[in-house]
Each structure stands twice: as C-alpha cells, then as structure tokens.
Design a protein around this motif. Structure first.
Motif, PDB file in Angstrom:
ATOM      1  N   SER A   1     -16.091   3.781  -3.188  1.00  0.00           N
ATOM      2  CA  SER A   1     -16.274   2.558  -3.970  1.00  0.00           C
ATOM      3  C   SER A   1     -15.109   2.401  -4.933  1.00  0.00           C
ATOM      4  O   SER A   1     -14.681   3.373  -5.551  1.00  0.00           O
ATOM      5  N   GLY A   2     -14.595   1.193  -5.059  1.00  0.00           N
ATOM      6  CA  GLY A   2     -13.562   0.978  -6.079  1.00  0.00           C
ATOM      7  C   GLY A   2     -12.448   0.061  -5.651  1.00  0.00           C
ATOM      8  O   GLY A   2     -12.692  -1.015  -5.101  1.00  0.00           O
ATOM      9  N   CYS A   3     -11.228   0.494  -5.908  1.00  0.00           N
ATOM     10  CA  CYS A   3     -10.041  -0.328  -5.673  1.00  0.00           C
ATOM     11  C   CYS A   3      -9.757  -0.479  -4.180  1.00  0.00           C
ATOM     12  O   CYS A   3     -10.113   0.393  -3.391  1.00  0.00           O
ATOM     13  N   PRO A   4      -9.103  -1.571  -3.817  1.00  0.00           N
ATOM     14  CA  PRO A   4      -8.734  -1.772  -2.410  1.00  0.00           C
ATOM     15  C   PRO A   4      -7.649  -0.791  -1.966  1.00  0.00           C
ATOM     16  O   PRO A   4      -6.849  -0.325  -2.758  1.00  0.00           O
ATOM     17  N   MET A   5      -7.664  -0.504  -0.662  1.00  0.00           N
ATOM     18  CA  MET A   5      -6.624   0.340  -0.048  1.00  0.00           C
ATOM     19  C   MET A   5      -5.905  -0.496   1.001  1.00  0.00           C
ATOM     20  O   MET A   5      -6.479  -0.830   2.032  1.00  0.00           O
ATOM     21  N   ALA A   6      -4.662  -0.821   0.730  1.00  0.00           N
ATOM     22  CA  ALA A   6      -3.864  -1.589   1.687  1.00  0.00           C
ATOM     23  C   ALA A   6      -3.101  -0.628   2.589  1.00  0.00           C
ATOM     24  O   ALA A   6      -2.801   0.495   2.187  1.00  0.00           O
ATOM     25  N   VAL A   7      -2.774  -1.073   3.810  1.00  0.00           N
ATOM     26  CA  VAL A   7      -1.916  -0.277   4.710  1.00  0.00           C
ATOM     27  C   VAL A   7      -0.637   0.078   3.966  1.00  0.00           C
ATOM     28  O   VAL A   7      -0.048  -0.797   3.334  1.00  0.00           O
ATOM     29  N   PRO A   8      -0.144   1.265   4.015  1.00  0.00           N
ATOM     30  CA  PRO A   8      -0.634   2.464   4.682  1.00  0.00           C
ATOM     31  C   PRO A   8      -1.295   3.447   3.720  1.00  0.00           C
ATOM     32  O   PRO A   8      -1.056   4.636   3.802  1.00  0.00           O
TER      33      PRO A   8
ATOM     34  N   GLY B   1       0.776  -1.238   0.000  1.00  0.00           N
ATOM     35  CA  GLY B   1       0.000   0.000   0.000  1.00  0.00           C
ATOM     36  C   GLY B   1       0.806   1.285   0.000  1.00  0.00           C
ATOM     37  O   GLY B   1       0.259   2.330   0.311  1.00  0.00           O
ATOM     38  N   ALA B   2       2.080   1.214  -0.356  1.00  0.00           N
ATOM     39  CA  ALA B   2       2.886   2.439  -0.304  1.00  0.00           C
ATOM     40  C   ALA B   2       3.795   2.542  -1.510  1.00  0.00           C
ATOM     41  O   ALA B   2       4.212   1.536  -2.086  1.00  0.00           O
ATOM     42  N   GLU B   3       4.093   3.791  -1.854  1.00  0.00           N
ATOM     43  CA  GLU B   3       5.047   4.044  -2.923  1.00  0.00           C
ATOM     44  C   GLU B   3       6.443   3.823  -2.356  1.00  0.00           C
ATOM     45  O   GLU B   3       7.086   4.755  -1.869  1.00  0.00           O
ATOM     46  N   PHE B   4       6.879   2.605  -2.379  1.00  0.00           N
ATOM     47  CA  PHE B   4       8.149   2.256  -1.748  1.00  0.00           C
ATOM     48  C   PHE B   4       8.894   1.320  -2.698  1.00  0.00           C
ATOM     49  O   PHE B   4       8.355   0.300  -3.124  1.00  0.00           O
TER      50      PHE B   4
ATOM     51  N   GLY C   1      -0.202   0.909  -8.946  1.00  0.00           N
ATOM     52  CA  GLY C   1       0.593   1.119  -7.754  1.00  0.00           C
ATOM     53  C   GLY C   1       0.650  -0.092  -6.830  1.00  0.00           C
ATOM     54  O   GLY C   1       1.684  -0.369  -6.227  1.00  0.00           O
ATOM     55  N   LEU C   2      -0.446  -0.824  -6.730  1.00  0.00           N
ATOM     56  CA  LEU C   2      -0.468  -1.968  -5.834  1.00  0.00           C
ATOM     57  C   LEU C   2       0.588  -2.996  -6.250  1.00  0.00           C
ATOM     58  O   LEU C   2       1.313  -3.539  -5.416  1.00  0.00           O
ATOM     59  N   ILE C   3       0.706  -3.232  -7.538  1.00  0.00           N
ATOM     60  CA  ILE C   3       1.666  -4.225  -8.026  1.00  0.00           C
ATOM     61  C   ILE C   3       3.096  -3.699  -7.901  1.00  0.00           C
ATOM     62  O   ILE C   3       3.992  -4.398  -7.420  1.00  0.00           O
ATOM     63  N   LYS C   4       3.293  -2.436  -8.313  1.00  0.00           N
ATOM     64  CA  LYS C   4       4.638  -1.871  -8.157  1.00  0.00           C
ATOM     65  C   LYS C   4       5.038  -1.875  -6.692  1.00  0.00           C
ATOM     66  O   LYS C   4       6.192  -2.116  -6.353  1.00  0.00           O
TER      67      LYS C   4
ATOM     68  N   ASP D   1      -2.646   7.498  -7.495  1.00  0.00           N
ATOM     69  CA  ASP D   1      -1.737   6.450  -7.018  1.00  0.00           C
ATOM     70  C   ASP D   1      -1.395   6.729  -5.556  1.00  0.00           C
ATOM     71  O   ASP D   1      -2.123   7.461  -4.889  1.00  0.00           O
ATOM     72  N   TYR D   2      -0.320   6.144  -5.057  1.00  0.00           N
ATOM     73  CA  TYR D   2      -0.018   6.278  -3.635  1.00  0.00           C
ATOM     74  C   TYR D   2       0.761   7.552  -3.315  1.00  0.00           C
ATOM     75  O   TYR D   2       0.941   7.876  -2.150  1.00  0.00           O
ATOM     76  N   SER D   3       1.246   8.217  -4.330  1.00  0.00           N
ATOM     77  CA  SER D   3       2.034   9.428  -4.099  1.00  0.00           C
ATOM     78  C   SER D   3       1.142  10.540  -3.559  1.00  0.00           C
ATOM     79  O   SER D   3      -0.053  10.594  -3.851  1.00  0.00           O
ATOM     80  N   MET D   4       1.724  11.442  -2.777  1.00  0.00           N
ATOM     81  CA  MET D   4       0.952  12.561  -2.232  1.00  0.00           C
ATOM     82  C   MET D   4       0.990  13.763  -3.164  1.00  0.00           C
ATOM     83  O   MET D   4       0.425  14.814  -2.851  1.00  0.00           O
ATOM     84  N   GLU D   5       1.608  13.600  -4.294  1.00  0.00           N
ATOM     85  CA  GLU D   5       1.872  14.717  -5.205  1.00  0.00           C
ATOM     86  C   GLU D   5       0.566  15.422  -5.614  1.00  0.00           C
ATOM     87  O   GLU D   5       0.545  16.633  -5.800  1.00  0.00           O
ATOM     88  N   ASP D   6      -0.519  14.668  -5.757  1.00  0.00           N
ATOM     89  CA  ASP D   6      -1.776  15.261  -6.218  1.00  0.00           C
ATOM     90  C   ASP D   6      -2.768  15.492  -5.072  1.00  0.00           C
ATOM     91  O   ASP D   6      -3.962  15.680  -5.299  1.00  0.00           O
ATOM     92  N   ALA D   7      -2.274  15.449  -3.836  1.00  0.00           N
ATOM     93  CA  ALA D   7      -3.182  15.574  -2.687  1.00  0.00           C
ATOM     94  C   ALA D   7      -3.946  16.899  -2.714  1.00  0.00           C
ATOM     95  O   ALA D   7      -5.140  16.943  -2.415  1.00  0.00           O
ATOM     96  N   GLY D   8      -3.271  17.953  -3.101  1.00  0.00           N
ATOM     97  CA  GLY D   8      -3.924  19.261  -3.161  1.00  0.00           C
ATOM     98  C   GLY D   8      -5.046  19.290  -4.192  1.00  0.00           C
ATOM     99  O   GLY D   8      -6.145  19.783  -3.920  1.00  0.00           O
ATOM    100  N   GLN D   9      -4.755  18.734  -5.351  1.00  0.00           N
ATOM    101  CA  GLN D   9      -5.785  18.670  -6.397  1.00  0.00           C
ATOM    102  C   GLN D   9      -6.984  17.846  -5.944  1.00  0.00           C
ATOM    103  O   GLN D   9      -8.137  18.200  -6.199  1.00  0.00           O
TER     104      GLN D   9
END
Lengths: 428, 428
Positions: B285-292, B98-101, B116-119, B406-414
């Motif tokens: 509704s939609g895709c799963p959200m894994a920790v974190p 669940g993280a961009e790692f 993102g989940l697979i990456k 995706d998991y990045s916070m880059e678009d959080a503001g948008q």
C-alpha cells in the motif's frame, strides 16, 4: 521573570521541568544573540522585556482575557485572518514552532524528513512546553503545504490541543481560488462567532481591520527606515519585531514599533546606524523564521553585513498588504479581507510570479547588495521555488545565495563560510 | 528489438548513447527480475514482449498515430482523465519516471530532497532518454502534491517537453472541491478538443468511457483471482500489468489481461500457483511504482512471500472505480467522469479516510497476512499518512511494515532484512 508563573503553567498542563529547560535555553540564546549587539535602538528594550516575559506576562494576559470570556485563537500561518478574531474581541497568537525541541517525540508521528517548523510544533506539543497552544481555545490550521495539511490530521489529537479547525486554501490564484478563500473565511467567521458568542457587525469588523492595519502600517514604517545607509536597526532586531507581531497585544505592539520608528528617524537624519555606512546589505527571502529561530540572521550580521529586509511571512510578505475597510455589509468586508490575503505570495501557490517581483522590488527599495534565499529543509514549495528565484535574480544581476537548513546549529560553521564568501562577492 | 528504431529515436531528439545505456540496464533488470520467476502464466509472454519493445514498437505506434493526425497525451498521474483523450481519438501514455536516472542533472533544478518520482521525470527529460515525453503533443500535469505542483513550473521549459498543461486539483472532498474538478476537466476537454481538432460528443465520450472501463474491468478480474491460495500470479507480474496499463494500446492490453485471467482461472481451479499454498501473503500500500521500479516487490517475493494486491495508483487505487456512462449530454458525462476520479483516495486529499478503509478491505478480500506500506522518500503526503495507516492497521490486528525508500538499490540489503523479519512475524 517578575512573577511566579509556575502555578499558571501547571494549570496549562505544561511539563514544568522541561519547560524550565526550554526557558533557560531561550533566555541564554536571546541574551547571546540580541543583547550583545551594539548601538541598538533604545526602543528595543520593550522587545527585550517582551522576550523576557514571553511565556510569562503575555500568557497571563491571555489567561486574564479568557477569564473575562474572551477567546484565544492560535495559528501557524499568515493566512489566518486576524481581523475576524479581533472583531469578535478575541486574541490571536502565533504558536511555538521555531526550535529543534522534542523532535524525537515528533518523529514518532512524522517522518524525519518533515520540515523543521512542523516537527517543531509537534515537539512543543508532545513535550508540553507551549503555553500558547494550551491557552488557545481554538487552533486554526490551513491547507497550505503538504506537510502541514497532512500533519494537521494527526495534530488534532496531540497534547495541549483543545480544538483544531482547518481551513481549505486554494493552490491557484484563479476566480475559483478566490471564491474558495471567501467561502472559507466566511465559514471561519461563523465558527468564530459561535466560539465567541458574538456576532460580526460592520462596526466591529471595521475596527478589527483597523487594528490589524495599524500593526502592519507600523511595520511598513519600520521597513522603509531600513532603506537608509547606514541601516538604523539590525536585521535581527527587525526580525524580532516581525516575530513579536504574532504574539503581542496589538495596540501595545503598534505603539512600541512606532516609538522605535520615531527614534530611528532621528538616527537616519543624523546618519547614525548599527553598521558602518557601506556595510554589505542583504535581503533575506524565503521561509518564515519563528521565535527562537535567529540562526541565519545572527550568522549574517556576525559577518559584518546588515539585513535590510525580510521577504518572508514573518516579514514583509506577511505584512505588506493592508485590508480594505470599504464595505457596507459584513459579507463585503469579509470579501475584502479575502482579497487582501489572496495577494500574499506564498510559494504554495502555482504559479507564483508576484513573489519574484516583490523580491526584486524589495532589493531595490532597501538598496540590498544581494539576496540570501532561506529554505527550511524539506519545505518543497520554497526549496523548489528558491532555485527559480536564484536563477532569475542572478539574471537580473542581483547576487543570490541559497541556504537550505533546519533549526539545528550543527551546520552553523558551514553556513558562516558560505555567507562570508557571498559577502566577499557582493562587495568585491 | 525486432527493428532498428534508432532513426526514430534520433528524430525524437533522444541522446542515443545514453538511451542505449538505459535500455541495456532496463533489459538486464527486467530479465533478472521477471524472467527468473518460476511458474509464470503463459500469458505473461505478451508483457515480456511489451517490455522488450517498450521504447520500440509502442513508440512507433505513437509515431504512426501522430502521422495519422492523432494526438499523443503524456501524464504522470491517475487524475488525468484518459476517457476524454480517447474520445477525441487521442493516445494516452504514462511518462518515464521510475528509475534513478539523470539525478545529477535533475538536481540542477530541484532540491536533492525532492521525491524520486519527480527527480526521475526531470532526469529522463534532461538526459533525453524518454521517447514518450518527446512523442507527446501535450504533457498534462496536475496540482497534486507540492513537489509536482512546483516542479511543473520548471518542467515546462525542460528538454523534450513540447507543451505542458497543468490542471488544478482540489485538496478537500467538499462540494467546492468537486466543482473545481468538474471545471478543470471541462477546461481540459476544451483544450483537448482544440488540440485534436475534433469535438466531444455523447457518442465518442461514451466510447472513450467504455474503452477505459474495459481496461479497468480486466484489472478487476485479475485482482480478484489473486485472492486464491496459492496465488496464481506473482505480485511482480501483476504489478507489471498495472504498469503497462498506462502505456499500451487499450484494446490490446484489455485482451491480453483477459487472456491471462482465463489462464489463471484454470490455475485456481486446479489449485496451482506461483508460491506454495500457505506462503506469506502481503498487500502493498502506498506510493505508485512506475517502470522500472520493481525494487520492493522483487525483494518481498525473493523472500518467499507473495504480493496479493497493490493499494496504489499503479494498482487498485488507480483502477478501482469505473466511470458511469449515464448522461444525455457531454457536460453530464464529464461530470460523471469527475465523479469517478473524485473517488480516487490519493493521500494529497485531507482528510482521506476512504484510503484506510480500502486498505483494510483489500487485506481482507485478498487474504493478506500483512501490509507493507511503501513510501517514496520525501513524499510528504504518503509518508505522513503512512504513519496513520500503520497505527490504524495494527490496531485492527493487521501486521504492518513501513518501508520508505527511493529508487536506488543502496538499501536493498536493509530492506530485505526488515522484510524477512516482518514475514517471520506474520507467519509466526
């Protein structure tokens, strides 16, 4: 075009103005890409004619067939068994999907990050410019990739689509996978019988099999001739033959390809070709290229290389296997048809080791100096498998370049730079 | 953490330095996202503890189980039948995703345009920071989407993966599709029996079914309580419970969720909640959200709305159905398990009308003012189906916002801007 087809196009519900623009762009692109080539085989004039009439004469033939009570079946995939369509006196055609056309319209229904092929067939429908789609009594889809599988749920309600029929496909080449394919082809046969108002018989099915096998055999003959150095025909022209394979009248196509092969045999004997002896030889492997997607091969050959084979659905993956015509019943023949298609090594299967073996075998047979793996952007199956193919080919000392792109020409310069560097490497 | 787990992590082959960095980021993210919430149920302290020990105590429990001869099975998907794992005294855990790692590492093997989940699960493996992966005697994959299907072909050789087993899944809810699932679960049961050195019996399988059903029933109880206005628990906390569902000891988890439900019942009776009565209520509704992956809910709830349900695999789609425990034989029970999972309405199925009905029913049951459809970028199945869901919900007068990210916070503001505008709309 030799005739005024506008009333026909209008009758098919096309948007004439947009369609005019499409044909103008297509004609110009074709002239620039194909007619500027040197030393083309005389026989390619047939394909020049086909392309000049791509939305004209061929569509008129479909309309004439329909007027005579025959059914037209359109598809986007080599898993649709043409043998069954032909056996029932139907006409099978590939549908428009190879250009960045109507994307803005398509993206009202599909995410931007959908592969170009899918966005393209939505675009051709939504802008009302694909006469093949409108002429099709039945569009046959199939659950290959996620993109197509989910897009077909929407496509059924799109403009110019009269009826959509979707086949389920296996993901694994197991016994159960084969049974599913046999089952789905049997259901498709029932559907086609109902549509055509005819019954499959051992005789008509064997005839359908023979007609499709003849097309494929002509392509095998063409493929083998490309092993010669110098290559007697350009990759662009060979790709065009593979593309027209999906559209043309089967017998006329088979005859035309065999006529080209007669000519190429003489070229090979005389040591004549389209490129210099020793020119870099490239095998292209990956996603299919539908008309008018000539982007990658035109760049590669403009750089002085010659493409000697296409490991692609529009290419040898699509035509490699013949269908057995052994069988005393319709059921046995359909099972044989399923067995033939079950060998097609599309990247949607997991695992898919046969494809890598085929790439290696083709590189060897056609004396390729290197492989360019072509992925349509956002095509998960080929893009992910492409990494594996690249690593395994490099391990086997076959230089490999991976190009992931879409139909836009925006990255043509970048691709050219990468191809040039690759050609330096393989001839270095 | 209460103990020095570094020797254990070292023994699991983790990269301690990178793992320290991950845990520090995870801890800070958790504190900022969860511990700053107001009026949290007391019972959430259990989940705070679980998260503080997420790579510690729980992993130690797995290692203790392994030392006692029990087998650990890791997975990334709700189609892996936990009932069978538990019946054989195994431990079933969800794996890190669940993280961009480790994306840079992952993109050596996967195209950038992979979801993102697979990456993420490749990244956690390649940077050696997922103790659950390394602790798993068996990783169970499945042919759901193209991305996972093709990625598993590569994942089997990745760091920390001891053994990978991939199940074939149907794409259509046909009789043949069901038969495939029964078959695959039967094969998986044989595989698990061999791994565990035990045999499935009617008794142990019924016990496994009961244990998983108990977890699910606790989640149903929690879900129903969220129908109250004001909502007695935040969407973030409810999502966390759904996430921990995949990791925790089943009985401890069930007990903890039921304890929270006892507390929430009192809150509901007293008219107390985490947001003001009348606050905008959103169904996700939609895709799963894994920790974190708490990005979207934390934005939504920071805007003053409350999330009242998750139509997701990490949510009600994953827990909705109970497994029947009727059956006098192991085979009958396995068929019942398959029937239960066959109802899961993942977007990989075509067509998938049940999902839309479930979204509507949930919006109704939980008194949602609107639906936010969440798609992980490059997830073709949910992104394409998302368009259909949006159009159909709007037709049914349920305001809908589609967020693909995706998991990045880059678009959080948008995203925040879009969510704010959406909340204006639904309360306007």
């Amino acid at each position: 075009m030799s005739e005024d087809y506008r009333p026909m196009w209008k009758g098919l519900g096309l948007d004439l103005e947009t369609h005019d623009a499409l044909l103008a762009a297509l004609g110009a692109g074709y002239a620039q890409t194909f007619l500027t080539q040197k030393d083309r085989p005389e026989g390619m004039k047939y394909f020049d004619f086909v392309m000049s009439e791509v939305h004209g004469l061929r569509v008129k033939e479909l309309m004439d067939a329909k007027a005579a009570g025959r059914k037209v079946v359109g598809s986007f995939c080599v898993y649709v068994p043409e043998e069954i369509v032909l056996a029932l006196d139907g006409v099978h055609v590939g549908l428009c999907a190879g250009a960045e056309f109507g994307y803005a319209e398509a993206e009202r229904f599909l995410p931007r990050n959908t592969c170009g092929l899918i966005k393209s067939f939505f675009g051709f429908s939504l802008t009302r410019v694909c006469p093949y789609l409108s002429a099709s009594d039945l569009v046959v889809g199939e659950n290959t990739c996620d993109g197509k599988k989910k897009a077909y749920e929407i496509f059924k309600d799109m403009p110019l689509v009269h009826e959509l029929y979707v086949m389920d496909l296996p993901q694994v080449k197991s016994e159960r996978g084969r049974a599913l394919l046999v089952d789905e082809y049997t259901k498709f046969a029932r559907k086609m019988e109902a549509l055509a108002g005819r019954k499959l018989t051992v005789d008509n099915l064997k005839e359908g099999i023979a007609r499709v096998n003849a097309k494929r055999s002509a392509m095998h003959r063409l493929a083998k001739l490309r092993a010669a150095d110098p290559a007697p025909i350009s990759g662009l022209d060979a790709l065009l033959a593979n593309q027209v394979f999906f559209y043309d009248d089967p017998e006329r196509f088979t005859g035309s390809v065999n006529a080209i092969c007669d000519e190429l045999e003489k070229r090979v004997e005389a040591g004549k070709g389209v490129a210099k002896k020793g020119a870099p030889r490239v095998l292209v492997s990956g996603c299919p290229m539908a008309v008018p997607n000539w982007k990658l091969p035109s760049i590669v050959e403009a750089c002085g290389a010659v493409i000697v084979g296409e490991e692609s659905c529009v290419g040898e993956r699509g035509t490699r296997n013949l269908t057995a015509d052994k069988g005393a019943t319709v059921e046995a023949l359909i099972a044989g048809i399923a067995d033939r298609y079950f060998q097609v090594d599309c990247a949607v299967f997991t695992p898919n080791p046969a494809r890598l073996e085929h790439v290696k075998a083709m590189a060897d047979a056609y004396q390729a100096d290197g492989v360019i793996h072509y992925g349509i952007q956002f095509c998960n199956p080929y893009q992910i498998e492409g990494g594996v193919v690249e690593r395994e080919l490099e391990k086997a000392k076959i230089p490999t370049l991976r190009i992931d792109t879409d139909y836009s020409m925006e990255d043509a310069g970048q691709i050219r730079t990468r191809v040039e560097a690759f050609l330096e490497r393989i001839k270095g």
